[in-house]
Motif scaffolding. Structure first.
Motif: not given
Length: 300
Positions: A105-121
């Motif tokens: 789970v990543v923060p729900a701060d309007n940037s969850c897509l970018f945070t999620s992609v950064s995390y996996v790559v």
């Protein structure tokens, strides 16, 4: 008792990535995604006359069990009362836990897509400050190729889009996932918990790496493979030849769907499961999520 038959290997379903070197637990996960029978409830029979397969050691390779390409497996679902627990001696020995695919789970701060992609790559490295840089990267890529990223593609002019995507309140979606897939040279699979479908960005580009996100209609989270109760770092980057991880992702999405952990953004009335506020439609859900940070919605 449910009884189903399926081929050990076939390109038409989730068992397609299995070989004689695959683990028994991988086949059980793929069968669970294909049949809906959880691994813990499975009884597997092979050959004629059918013989039971020993499921006590999930680490055994399929070749060791005599399972080969083209074999027909019979999958039976045991009633809960008949499901055996591991022998006490084996449990006491503490056999290694099998890796599981899970949501991070990543923060729900309007940037969850970018945070999620950064995390996996980045291989499971969480960077809460990555969004502005990633937004700027997308804007630069779009601005540098106005022909490919025209108003017809973006829904707004190239310049308007570049200004819009840089804003911290802007939510990312399919266009941004497609751009990031090309930039990172990897297939990005987005698993939808409402439709239990996987959208594979970069599928035909010949990439060798794959990362996965899970999406509930409002919020993105990264998926990672963990070993329970272990200090081994989670795995977020997979081979594009690994169909087992796709089967596990679908199983995870189906579990979320059964628990109604999704938001139908086209036609729904819903309730915020955090504060119990009633909401109607995508616009209200987005606005409520932005104002409160609440992203756990249930359809009414």
């Amino acid at each position: 008792m449910l009884r189903l038959r399926c081929k050990a290997r076939s390109g038409s379903h989730a068992l397609g990535g299995l070989t004689a070197h695959s683990r028994l637990r991988d086949m059980q996960a793929a069968l669970a995604a294909l049949t809906g029978v959880p691994a813990a409830a499975q009884r597997l029979l092979l050959g004629f006359p059918p013989r039971h397969i020993d499921l006590s050691d999930g680490e055994r390779r399929l070749g060791e069990l005599g399972i080969h390409s083209g074999d027909t497996l019979i999958v039976e679902e045991e009633p809960p009362a008949q499901r055996a627990s591991p022998p006490l001696a084996k449990r006491a020995m503490g056999s290694p836990a099998a890796p599981v695919l899970a949501r991070r789970v990543v923060p729900a701060d309007n940037s969850c897509l970018f945070t999620s992609v950064s995390y996996v790559v980045e291989g499971g490295v969480f960077d809460a400050a990555c969004a502005p840089e990633m937004r700027g990267l997308i804007a630069h890529i779009v601005a540098s190729d106005p022909e490919a990223y025209s108003e017809a593609v973006l829904g707004k002019t190239n310049q308007e889009y570049c200004e819009w995507i840089r804003k911290e309140e802007t939510w990312g979606g399919a266009i941004e996932v497609s751009i990031l897939s090309k930039f990172y040279q990897c297939e990005i699979c987005v698993v939808d918990t409402q439709t239990v479908r996987i959208d594979r960005f970069g599928e035909d580009a010949g990439y060798t790496k794959r990362v996965l996100l899970i999406y509930d209609g409002i919020h993105y989270d990264p998926l990672e493979r963990r070993i329970p109760d272990s200090d081994v770092p989670p795995q977020t980057i997979f081979s594009t030849a690994d169909d087992v991880v796709l089967a596990q992702a679908l199983e995870l999405a189906d579990e979320a769907r059964r628990k109604r952990q999704f938001t139908d953004v086209n036609r729904f009335t819903l309730r915020c499961m955090v504060c119990q506020k009633g909401l109607t439609g995508q616009a209200e859900a987005r606005e409520h999520a932005k104002e409160t940070g609440h992203t756990n919605f249930g359809e009414v």
